[in-house]
Design an enzyme around this catalytic site. Structure first.
Site, PDB file in Angstrom:
ATOM      1  N   CYS A  13      51.152  38.500  43.777  1.00 63.54           N
ATOM      2  CA  CYS A  13      51.422  37.318  44.623  1.00 63.54           C
ATOM      3  C   CYS A  13      52.839  37.370  45.193  1.00 63.54           C
ATOM      4  O   CYS A  13      53.066  37.001  46.343  1.00 63.54           O
ATOM      5  CB  CYS A  13      51.255  36.029  43.824  1.00 63.54           C
ATOM      6  SG  CYS A  13      49.640  35.856  43.070  1.00 63.54           S
ATOM      7  N   ARG A  38      42.357  34.415  45.288  1.00 67.17           N
ATOM      8  CA  ARG A  38      43.130  34.797  46.461  1.00 67.17           C
ATOM      9  C   ARG A  38      42.263  34.568  47.695  1.00 67.17           C
ATOM     10  O   ARG A  38      41.498  35.463  48.083  1.00 67.17           O
ATOM     11  CB  ARG A  38      43.436  36.296  46.363  1.00 67.17           C
ATOM     12  CG  ARG A  38      44.857  36.662  46.180  1.00 67.17           C
ATOM     13  CD  ARG A  38      45.025  38.146  46.049  1.00 67.17           C
ATOM     14  NE  ARG A  38      45.431  38.498  44.704  1.00 67.17           N
ATOM     15  CZ  ARG A  38      46.578  38.159  44.144  1.00 67.17           C
ATOM     16  NH1 ARG A  38      47.455  37.471  44.824  1.00 67.17           N
ATOM     17  NH2 ARG A  38      46.866  38.505  42.917  1.00 67.17           N
TER      18      ARG A  38
HETATM   19  C1  BEZ Z   1      49.288  38.987  40.370  1.00 67.34           C
HETATM   20  O1  BEZ Z   1      49.944  39.964  40.090  1.00 67.34           O
HETATM   21  O2  BEZ Z   1      49.557  38.297  41.358  1.00 67.34           O
HETATM   22  C2  BEZ Z   1      48.117  38.615  39.516  1.00 67.34           C
HETATM   23  C3  BEZ Z   1      47.440  39.626  38.852  1.00 67.34           C
HETATM   24  C4  BEZ Z   1      46.374  39.298  38.037  1.00 67.34           C
HETATM   25  C5  BEZ Z   1      45.986  37.969  37.890  1.00 67.34           C
HETATM   26  C6  BEZ Z   1      46.652  36.975  38.581  1.00 67.34           C
HETATM   27  C7  BEZ Z   1      47.711  37.301  39.405  1.00 67.34           C
END
Ligand code: BEZ
Length: 203
Positions: free
Chosen positions: A44, A119
């Site tokens: 993110c 997402r």
């Molecule tokens: C992230 O790195 O943004 C992420 C990875 C796995 C689950 C939730 C967020």
């Protein structure tokens, strides 16, 4: 009811990192609403910085970006401050603190198992209709180039009433809607189009 392509974008009044906003105040502009699973997560963070770097590209296309997660406003503020401090990137767009998951439910963004948001990305047109939507899994970062390309394709359709073919890129020809009469179909053949149902035109 879940949001679908062509549906009116559900309105909301929410708190964000840039003060309160409503969806309806964006009428007349394109909006990209995107959700992320959680603040202070690596994928993110890369997405937030890339959206920020491309912010002026979006602005030039009359697009407003809006981020969203179910984290609190305090958490968003801490994260955005951290991104500025660690990576020297200012996040210029508002990020919704949807702590009650009201917007997330309206836009079908809840990951029931994880209890947070998936997402998701929605492109909303100036009439506030949802024109494009995509969901990525938590482990896969979004492709901002593809979001921009899709937005430009939607704008070609909006401005010129043309569709766009496979792998279309900005500047390439679009596709004229199918003919509505037999006469038009014959006209297309006589014009030299290979098939009456496929006619290209510059955008
Ligand atoms: C992230 O790195 O943004 C992420 C990875 C796995 C689950 C939730 C967020």
């Amino acid at each position: 009811m879940a949001v679908t392509i062509g549906a009116k974008a559900p309105d909301f009044m929410v708190n964000t990192t840039r003060g309160p906003i409503s969806m309806s105040e964006y009428k007349g502009k394109w909006v990209i609403l995107f959700s992320h699973p959680a603040d202070f997560t690596p994928v993110c963070t890369t997405e937030f910085m890339e959206f920020a770097k491309r912010y002026e590209n979006f602005k030039d296309l009359n697009v407003e970006l809006i981020g969203l997660s179910v984290d609190s406003l305090q958490s968003h503020i801490e994260w955005l401050k951290d991104i500025k401090e660690k990576f020297d990137v200012e996040i210029p767009y508002p990020v919704i603190a949807d702590i009650n998951k009201e917007v997330a439910r309206e836009y079908n963004l809840i990951d029931e198992k994880a209890g947070n948001t998936v997402r998701g990305v929605f492109i909303i047109d100036p009439d506030q209709k949802v024109r494009w939507m995509i969901y990525y899994p938590a482990e896969t970062g979004r492709n901002i180039d593809e979001i921009l390309r899709s937005l430009k394709a939607l704008q070609v359709n909006w401005n010129n009433k043309l569709a766009t073919p496979v792998n279309w890129k900005p500047g390439e020809k679009g596709i004229v809607p199918p003919p509505s009469t037999l006469e038009d179909a014959y006209k297309r053949i006589n014009e030299g189009n290979k098939a009456w149902y496929l006619k290209y035109q510059g955008t």
